[in-house]
Design an enzyme around this catalytic site. Sequence first.
Site, PDB file in Angstrom:
ATOM      1  N   HIS A   1      33.833  37.451  44.353  1.00 27.82           N
ATOM      2  CA  HIS A   1      35.088  36.960  44.917  1.00 27.82           C
ATOM      3  C   HIS A   1      35.095  35.447  45.089  1.00 27.82           C
ATOM      4  O   HIS A   1      36.144  34.810  44.926  1.00 27.82           O
ATOM      5  CB  HIS A   1      35.370  37.674  46.227  1.00 27.82           C
ATOM      6  CG  HIS A   1      35.685  39.129  46.043  1.00 27.82           C
ATOM      7  ND1 HIS A   1      35.285  40.107  46.927  1.00 27.82           N
ATOM      8  CD2 HIS A   1      36.348  39.770  45.048  1.00 27.82           C
ATOM      9  CE1 HIS A   1      35.704  41.279  46.494  1.00 27.82           C
ATOM     10  NE2 HIS A   1      36.345  41.105  45.350  1.00 27.82           N
TER      11      HIS A   1
ATOM     12  N   ASP B   1      36.612  44.992  36.626  1.00 27.83           N
ATOM     13  CA  ASP B   1      35.567  45.231  37.630  1.00 27.83           C
ATOM     14  C   ASP B   1      35.350  46.734  37.749  1.00 27.83           C
ATOM     15  O   ASP B   1      35.706  47.350  38.748  1.00 27.83           O
ATOM     16  CB  ASP B   1      36.026  44.617  38.958  1.00 27.83           C
ATOM     17  CG  ASP B   1      35.041  44.854  40.082  1.00 27.83           C
ATOM     18  OD1 ASP B   1      33.868  45.152  39.792  1.00 27.83           O
ATOM     19  OD2 ASP B   1      35.457  44.767  41.253  1.00 27.83           O
TER      20      ASP B   1
ATOM     21  N   HIS C   1      40.833  47.378  37.654  1.00 29.78           N
ATOM     22  CA  HIS C   1      40.203  48.382  38.522  1.00 29.78           C
ATOM     23  C   HIS C   1      40.366  47.905  39.965  1.00 29.78           C
ATOM     24  O   HIS C   1      39.429  47.439  40.600  1.00 29.78           O
ATOM     25  CB  HIS C   1      38.726  48.555  38.169  1.00 29.78           C
ATOM     26  CG  HIS C   1      38.473  49.074  36.790  1.00 29.78           C
ATOM     27  ND1 HIS C   1      38.648  48.304  35.660  1.00 29.78           N
ATOM     28  CD2 HIS C   1      38.061  50.297  36.354  1.00 29.78           C
ATOM     29  CE1 HIS C   1      38.336  49.026  34.584  1.00 29.78           C
ATOM     30  NE2 HIS C   1      37.984  50.233  34.983  1.00 29.78           N
TER      31      HIS C   1
ATOM     32  N   GLU D   1      45.226  51.085  39.170  1.00 26.84           N
ATOM     33  CA  GLU D   1      44.315  51.936  39.921  1.00 26.84           C
ATOM     34  C   GLU D   1      44.631  53.377  39.535  1.00 26.84           C
ATOM     35  O   GLU D   1      45.737  53.859  39.780  1.00 26.84           O
ATOM     36  CB  GLU D   1      44.478  51.719  41.423  1.00 26.84           C
ATOM     37  CG  GLU D   1      43.620  52.623  42.282  1.00 26.84           C
ATOM     38  CD  GLU D   1      42.163  52.655  41.849  1.00 26.84           C
ATOM     39  OE1 GLU D   1      41.662  53.752  41.548  1.00 26.84           O
ATOM     40  OE2 GLU D   1      41.536  51.565  41.790  1.00 26.84           O
TER      41      GLU D   1
ATOM     42  N   SER E   1      39.639  42.096  45.460  1.00 25.09           N
ATOM     43  CA  SER E   1      40.211  41.155  44.495  1.00 25.09           C
ATOM     44  C   SER E   1      41.743  41.172  44.454  1.00 25.09           C
ATOM     45  O   SER E   1      42.350  40.105  44.297  1.00 25.09           O
ATOM     46  CB  SER E   1      39.630  41.406  43.099  1.00 25.09           C
ATOM     47  OG  SER E   1      39.790  42.747  42.705  1.00 25.09           O
TER      48      SER E   1
ATOM     49  N   GLY F   1      42.723  51.467  33.742  1.00 22.95           N
ATOM     50  CA  GLY F   1      42.774  50.036  33.467  1.00 22.95           C
ATOM     51  C   GLY F   1      42.516  49.685  32.022  1.00 22.95           C
ATOM     52  O   GLY F   1      43.132  48.762  31.471  1.00 22.95           O
TER      53      GLY F   1
END
Length: 273
Positions: free
Chosen positions: A18, A160, A41, A113, A95, A139
């Site tokens: 991050h 991610d 994600h 998601e 994120s 994703g």
Amino acid sequence: MNYRHAYHAGNFADCMKHALLVSLLSSFLRKPAPFVVLDTHAGIGRYDLNSLEAEKTQEWQSGIGLLTHEGPDSPLAPWLELVKKAGGPQIYPGSPLLSALMLRPQDELICCEKHPEDKRTLYGRFTRMPNVVVHERDGYEALRGLLPPKTAKRGLVLIDPPFEEPDEFGRLEQAVQTIQARFPTGIIAIWYPIKHRTPVRAFFTALQDAGVRDMLAAELLMQPATDPTTLNGAGLLVIKPPFGFAAQAEAQLARLKTVLHAQDYSVTQISPE
């Protein structure tokens, strides 16, 4: 990895990912032209570190829990200010929330998601933000449908994944090729776990063999990468990093190494421009 992020929120891997993400997004703010962030994600966006899940592992205590006294001159300060704005240190922003906090009216965040319950939770976070869109979809599949962006020529694709599947690095290779074919000007940032070195090296080699250029790997190691059953470190592979990012990453990882008592860090050019 049997993965639900609520157990791991705010750990060392989140901190490095991050902090670097905020630096990447800050590069877009140098110009008024709009940008798009595609988070493939996304998760639920924010995590309560007093929850049963977080309390069970207490991973955050050796991550964000050690960073609460950083000063304004710290290279981590821009990210930590956003953590505080989101409700930290008790609430840890993922994120999507960090990205949303950095948007200007002309910018857009697209979140994917695939888990229905998590998608509903994430959607509820952003009901009052018209420039944040939440999709319930895979994703990787979404890359073909959502790229190139319709609202901007600049942007970042953040991948991610939970690394639950044994072929995750292979899926990432295909994803990079899809993104570069459909959004060649976009920055790509890929988080990856470091257990032992062989899978990561093979991933980098596969991308080089596919002709992917301008790749930078930023890594933080908590212990030697010799045990394939343990998360020994984490990395962020950035394709087409913005000007100045390598120096920012160097300073941020050096600070994280000191405060989180990590073993080592590195910022490595994997392939040139």
